[in-house]
Design an enzyme around this catalytic site. Structure first.
Site, PDB file in Angstrom:
ATOM      1  N   ARG A   1      -3.002   8.482  11.897  1.00 12.15           N
ATOM      2  CA  ARG A   1      -3.546   7.136  12.087  1.00 12.15           C
ATOM      3  C   ARG A   1      -4.855   7.233  12.871  1.00 12.15           C
ATOM      4  O   ARG A   1      -4.951   8.012  13.831  1.00 12.15           O
ATOM      5  CB  ARG A   1      -2.521   6.314  12.874  1.00 12.15           C
TER       6      ARG A   1
ATOM      7  N   ARG B   1       5.300  -3.908  16.924  1.00  7.99           N
ATOM      8  CA  ARG B   1       6.059  -3.461  15.769  1.00  7.99           C
ATOM      9  C   ARG B   1       6.817  -4.686  15.294  1.00  7.99           C
ATOM     10  O   ARG B   1       7.894  -4.990  15.774  1.00  7.99           O
ATOM     11  CB  ARG B   1       7.023  -2.341  16.165  1.00  7.99           C
TER      12      ARG B   1
ATOM     13  N   LYS C   1       7.835  -0.729   6.562  1.00  3.64           N
ATOM     14  CA  LYS C   1       7.583   0.546   5.903  1.00  3.64           C
ATOM     15  C   LYS C   1       8.839   1.068   5.234  1.00  3.64           C
ATOM     16  O   LYS C   1       9.937   0.937   5.769  1.00  3.64           O
ATOM     17  CB  LYS C   1       7.033   1.568   6.901  1.00  3.64           C
TER      18      LYS C   1
ATOM     19  N   GLU D   1       0.847  -1.198   0.000  1.00  2.00           N
ATOM     20  CA  GLU D   1       0.000   0.000   0.000  1.00  2.00           C
ATOM     21  C   GLU D   1       0.877   1.241   0.000  1.00  2.00           C
ATOM     22  O   GLU D   1       2.034   1.174   0.399  1.00  2.00           O
ATOM     23  CB  GLU D   1      -0.857   0.022   1.276  1.00  2.00           C
TER      24      GLU D   1
ATOM     25  N   LYS E   1       2.178   4.632   1.619  1.00  2.00           N
ATOM     26  CA  LYS E   1       2.265   5.123   2.989  1.00  2.00           C
ATOM     27  C   LYS E   1       1.773   6.564   2.987  1.00  2.00           C
ATOM     28  O   LYS E   1       2.389   7.439   2.389  1.00  2.00           O
ATOM     29  CB  LYS E   1       3.698   5.045   3.498  1.00  2.00           C
TER      30      LYS E   1
HETATM   31  P1  AMP Z   1       5.927   6.036  11.025  1.00  2.00           P
HETATM   32  O1  AMP Z   1       5.044   7.117  11.574  1.00  2.00           O
HETATM   33  O2  AMP Z   1       6.945   6.491  10.042  1.00  2.00           O
HETATM   34  O3  AMP Z   1       6.457   5.129  12.115  1.00  2.00           O
HETATM   35  O4  AMP Z   1       4.994   5.085  10.154  1.00  2.00           O
HETATM   36  C1  AMP Z   1       3.946   4.365  10.690  1.00  2.00           C
HETATM   37  C2  AMP Z   1       2.697   5.088  10.392  1.00  2.00           C
HETATM   38  O5  AMP Z   1       2.435   5.154   9.025  1.00  2.00           O
HETATM   39  C3  AMP Z   1       1.455   4.446  10.931  1.00  2.00           C
HETATM   40  O6  AMP Z   1       1.259   4.666  12.288  1.00  2.00           O
HETATM   41  C4  AMP Z   1       0.369   5.084  10.102  1.00  2.00           C
HETATM   42  O7  AMP Z   1      -0.067   6.273  10.723  1.00  2.00           O
HETATM   43  C5  AMP Z   1       1.078   5.473   8.832  1.00  2.00           C
HETATM   44  N1  AMP Z   1       0.577   4.827   7.627  1.00  2.00           N
HETATM   45  C6  AMP Z   1       0.380   5.472   6.477  1.00  2.00           C
HETATM   46  N2  AMP Z   1      -0.074   4.661   5.520  1.00  2.00           N
HETATM   47  C7  AMP Z   1      -0.177   3.429   6.081  1.00  2.00           C
HETATM   48  C8  AMP Z   1      -0.593   2.157   5.581  1.00  2.00           C
HETATM   49  N3  AMP Z   1      -0.987   1.980   4.313  1.00  2.00           N
HETATM   50  N4  AMP Z   1      -0.582   1.124   6.456  1.00  2.00           N
HETATM   51  C9  AMP Z   1      -0.175   1.285   7.742  1.00  2.00           C
HETATM   52  N5  AMP Z   1       0.232   2.463   8.254  1.00  2.00           N
HETATM   53  C10 AMP Z   1       0.238   3.533   7.436  1.00  2.00           C
END
Ligand code: AMP
Length: 573
Positions: free
Chosen positions: A250, A411, A417, A243, A245
């Site tokens: 969230r 996690r 990601k 998907e 990002k």
């Molecule tokens: P990070 O904030 O860099 O740790 O990335 C994790 C966050 O990415 C999650 O908590 C979500 O808020 C966000 N996110 C955005 N798109 C997605 C997706 N397709 N699936 C899961 N999380 C996502």
């Protein structure tokens, strides 16, 4: 509560998790049904089912007055005891004198009886609530027979046991007590939002009947970062659902015919700030719990995060703002549907359930588009998709194992990601070391620095990013360009490096990516990078072209201001 107190004291006295679990398990196993549910909850430090969001609302003063009335505690003596323990329960416990009153309230204080009293305390309202609470506390205290018992009754009231028992351990203890699969207990605990009910279900072999408590948030599943530009070895292990990002907020939605909740990352309900999303959710048939990201979208394009800022924490949203910054809920997971809890259903199936559910939904609800990625896809395909996501205005990609369950609060490696860095830094390699494992014979670990005036200031160390061929070439080069001993000695001092690192001529420039910058005493620059990795060698750059400490400061400041905004967002409405 005598046995509860003894158990807690034993738990506090051991550092071993296994022993803590065994102690809780043994205690829980001996309880009858009426005591089991409240006692299991007490171990989590919250006397009420989490899902109820209920609080006791007894303050310090009430507790102190009630103890003073029960045991004749002297104020000064209490103050001294409190200062030395920092914990009201621990401070008050030793003042306990077993009551000689064998009257009405002298019956044994069982977990169930304490629970009844705690409910009465929480229910007290109106003009005399404070007094009533105090009397109820006195009633609980006067039933305590010794210091340990009183200490832990008070600790339950203050909401902190402080015995080194995390919720996860209590879950494991419930599993052990009744010989159930810990995963089944964990699953039931995230569904029910009440460890008490789960303990009962575990005892009666009814864990599979525990169903979701809507409007009690489930901890979010999190993703592990993977390094941009690497060989993506992590992806070779499975087939993935990929998907975009999204750079938004969230959110977890709980929808029942009566109500819609929208929980932020900190599990606050932020529904009031997103009326268009709430309206769309309300129109869904039946009940469901969804996971996704709130983003600002205009004319079909995702807007950068700063647009969304205008919508954060608004309790009232003006029509102008609604049309200026329309918010969409991009949903990527279905956690429950009516009475069915879906966490253990494989992701692919959860996604098809989600597609069905959102088929007729309004524009404010979007099922996140996804593509499949085979295990042998290779870096080129990954980069293509990454660039496509960037072109759509998104941050990067999230890879989700297509057959994985939803694991709340974890996690793990089921979600990975890949995102575009905040910025990258061009740094100069100043020292090198041999690697580990298959890289033990090559110089693969590099310490790098940024410019600080005419000097260099070390900012970090990276272990990954280059290909094997590049590492082999670099090893040869570094071997040939070690600093001569005298110069090396001076450089150790100047750069504040540990011996053992091989100092090299500071001429190789590498581009370094990272997750965040932190203030740190670790390196002479005063900063450190989290998850630093080498994006590529920069043979086109000279050391004079490397980034400066000032640039690091700028990125740091940029990151802090962005974090502040996100924290606000997470704080909720
Ligand atoms: P990070 O904030 O860099 O740790 O990335 C994790 C966050 O990415 C999650 O908590 C979500 O808020 C966000 N996110 C955005 N798109 C997605 C997706 N397709 N699936 C899961 N999380 C996502």
């Amino acid at each position: 509560m005598i046995a509860f107190g003894r158990t807690c004291a034993a738990i506090a006295a051991t550092a071993s998790k296994l022993e803590k679990i065994a102690l809780v398990a043994e205690y829980l196993r001996g309880l009858d049904d009426g005591d089991l549910a409240p006692a299991a909850r007490y171990f989590t430090g919250n006397p009420f089912p989490q899902a109820q969001k209920r609080s006791l609302s007894v303050g310090w003063r009430t507790l102190v007055e009630a103890t003073a009335a029960t045991w004749n505690v002297d104020d000064t003596a209490l103050a001294v005891a409190y200062r030395s323990t920092g914990d009201l329960g621990a401070a008050l416990g030793p003042f306990v004198r077993p009551s000689h009153d064998l009257g009405l309230f002298r019956d044994i204080l069982t977990p169930a009886r304490l629970y009844a009293l705690l409910n009465e305390i929480a229910d007290a309202t109106g003009k005399n609530a404070q007094k009533r609470r105090r009397i109820l506390c006195e009633r609980a205290f006067s039933a305590c027979t010794d210091a340990l018992e009183a200490t832990y009754v008070i600790k339950i009231m203050t909401g902190e046991l402080r015995i080194g028992l995390r919720d996860g351990l209590v879950v494991d203890a419930v599993a052990q007590a009744f010989e159930r699969d810990p995963r089944a207990v964990r699953r039931a605990a995230s569904a029910a939002g009440d460890l008490g009910a789960v303990a009962l279900a575990a005892k009666h072999d009814a864990l599979d009947q525990v169903t979701i408590a809507y409007h009690a948030p489930i901890a979010f599943m999190l993703a592990t970062p993977i390094a941009y530009g690497s060989e993506y070895g992590e992806l070779a292990a499975a087939t993935w659902l990929v998907e975009d990002k999204y750079d938004g907020i969230r959110a977890q939605a709980h929808v029942t015919p009566e109500r819609v909740s929208l929980f932020s990352r900190t599990l606050n309900d932020v529904a009031a700030s997103y009326p268009e999303v709430v309206e769309a959710l309300r129109a869904l048939p039946g009940s469901c719990a969804l996971d996704g990201e709130l983003v600002a979208v205009r004319d079909g394009r995702v807007l950068p995060f700063r647009y969304l800022q205008a919508r954060l924490q608004r309790k009232v949203v003006s029509p102008e703002l609604l049309s200026d910054v329309p918010v969409r809920y991009i949903v990527f997971d279905a956690l429950a549907r009516n009475d069915e809890f879906l966490l253990d259903v494989p992701l692919e199936e959860r996604r098809s359930r989600l597609a069905e559910l959102l088929a007729g939904a309004s524009d404010a609800l979007v099922a996140a588009p996804w593509t499949a990625l085979e295990a042998d896809a290779g870096a080129e395909v990954v980069h293509e998709r990454f660039e496509a996501s960037r072109a759509r205005g998104n941050e990067g990609l999230v890879f989700k194992r297509s057959n994985s369950p939803y694991t709340p609060g974890r996690r793990g490696k089921a979600w990975l990601k890949l995102k575009r860095e905040l910025a990258t830094l061009d740094c100069v390699i100043v020292a090198v070391e041999r690697g580990h494992g298959r890289r033990v014979n090559v110089l693969s670990d590099y310490t790098f620095a940024v410019r600080n005036g005419d000097e260099l200031a070390v900012i970090g160390k990276a272990y990954s990013g280059l290909t094997d061929v590049e590492i082999a070439e670099m090893t040869e080069w570094f071997e040939a360009h070690r600093l001569p001993p005298a110069e090396a000695r001076a450089a150790y001092e100047r750069l504040d490096l540990k011996r053992g690192e091989i100092l090299v001529e500071p001429t190789v420039v590498v581009e370094i990516a990272f997750d965040i910058i932190q203030r740190s005493e670790l390196h002479a620059s005063g900063y450190s990078l989290r998850f630093p990795r080498i994006v590529r060698l920069r043979p086109d750059k000279l050391p004079e072209d490397a980034d400066t400490i000032e640039r690091v400061g700028e990125i740091y400041a940029e990151m802090l201001s962005r974090e502040a905004v996100e924290d606000d967002a997470r704080g909720g409405a």
